[in-house]
Scaffold this motif. Structure first.
Motif, PDB file in Angstrom:
ATOM      1  N   THR A 112      53.708  31.346 -28.100  1.00 45.07           N
ATOM      2  CA  THR A 112      55.128  31.622 -27.889  1.00 45.07           C
ATOM      3  C   THR A 112      55.300  32.830 -26.994  1.00 45.07           C
ATOM      4  N   GLU A 114      57.600  36.199 -26.126  1.00 43.29           N
ATOM      5  CA  GLU A 114      58.578  37.122 -26.702  1.00 43.29           C
ATOM      6  C   GLU A 114      59.809  37.156 -25.806  1.00 43.29           C
ATOM      7  N   THR A 115      60.951  36.958 -26.411  1.00 47.45           N
ATOM      8  CA  THR A 115      62.193  37.042 -25.641  1.00 47.45           C
ATOM      9  C   THR A 115      62.830  38.395 -25.899  1.00 47.45           C
ATOM     10  N   SER A 117      65.528  41.152 -26.733  1.00 43.38           N
ATOM     11  CA  SER A 117      66.653  41.124 -27.670  1.00 43.38           C
ATOM     12  C   SER A 117      67.964  41.065 -26.897  1.00 43.38           C
ATOM     13  N   THR A 118      68.828  40.175 -27.277  1.00 42.95           N
ATOM     14  CA  THR A 118      70.100  40.048 -26.562  1.00 42.95           C
ATOM     15  C   THR A 118      71.087  41.120 -26.980  1.00 42.95           C
TER      16      THR A 118
END
Length: 147
Positions: A112, A114-115, A117-118
């Protein structure tokens, strides 16, 4: 003492109270007050009951919507689409011609990305004093600035 009482009995106000017309007017006034008080209490009781009726009607409407929602949910549970999704999810079944690939959780998580943080926290503005904040707010208002 008796002289004072006799003077009061001989006064115009006392004699006026003995007049039948004045007594009738006082009796009419008392009866009018009693009827008004009774009417006001009846109106207040009716208002309270109307509020209760409105609350119960709203609750009935909410309950009817919940019943319709549950009926639709039950209809969905009896469809083939739900049965197919449930079989896929719980039993690992597949449609004819499909192949099932089972990937271990550790392998899936290893690949996966890492996205970011919005939600970013804005740094709080340092306030010098309440007076300065108030002055700045007034200047913003008078000069038509956008905050």
């Amino acid at each position: 003492m008796f002289d004072k009482i006799k003077k009061l009995q001989q006064g115009a106000a006392y004699k006026q109270l003995q007049d039948v017309r004045v007594l009738g007017l006082l009796a009419f006034g008392v009866i009018a007050l009693m009827v008004s008080w009774s009417t006001i209490s009846a109106i207040q009781t009716n208002y309270g009951l109307q509020k209760q009726i409105a609350a119960m009607q709203q609750q009935t409407a909410v309950d009817q919507l919940e019943n319709k929602n549950l009926a639709l949910t039950n209809q969905y549970y009896s469809t083939n689409q739900f049965l197919e999704l449930a079989a896929r999810q719980h039993f690992g079944k597949a449609a004819p011609g499909e192949t099932i690939l089972l990937v271990p959780k550790a392998v899936a998580l290893a690949h996966t990305v890492e996205t970011p943080s919005t939600v970013t926290k804005a740094e709080p503005k340092a306030h010098a004093s309440g007076f300065q904040d108030n002055f700045e707010a007034w200047m913003t208002f008078f000069l038509h600035r956008q905050s």
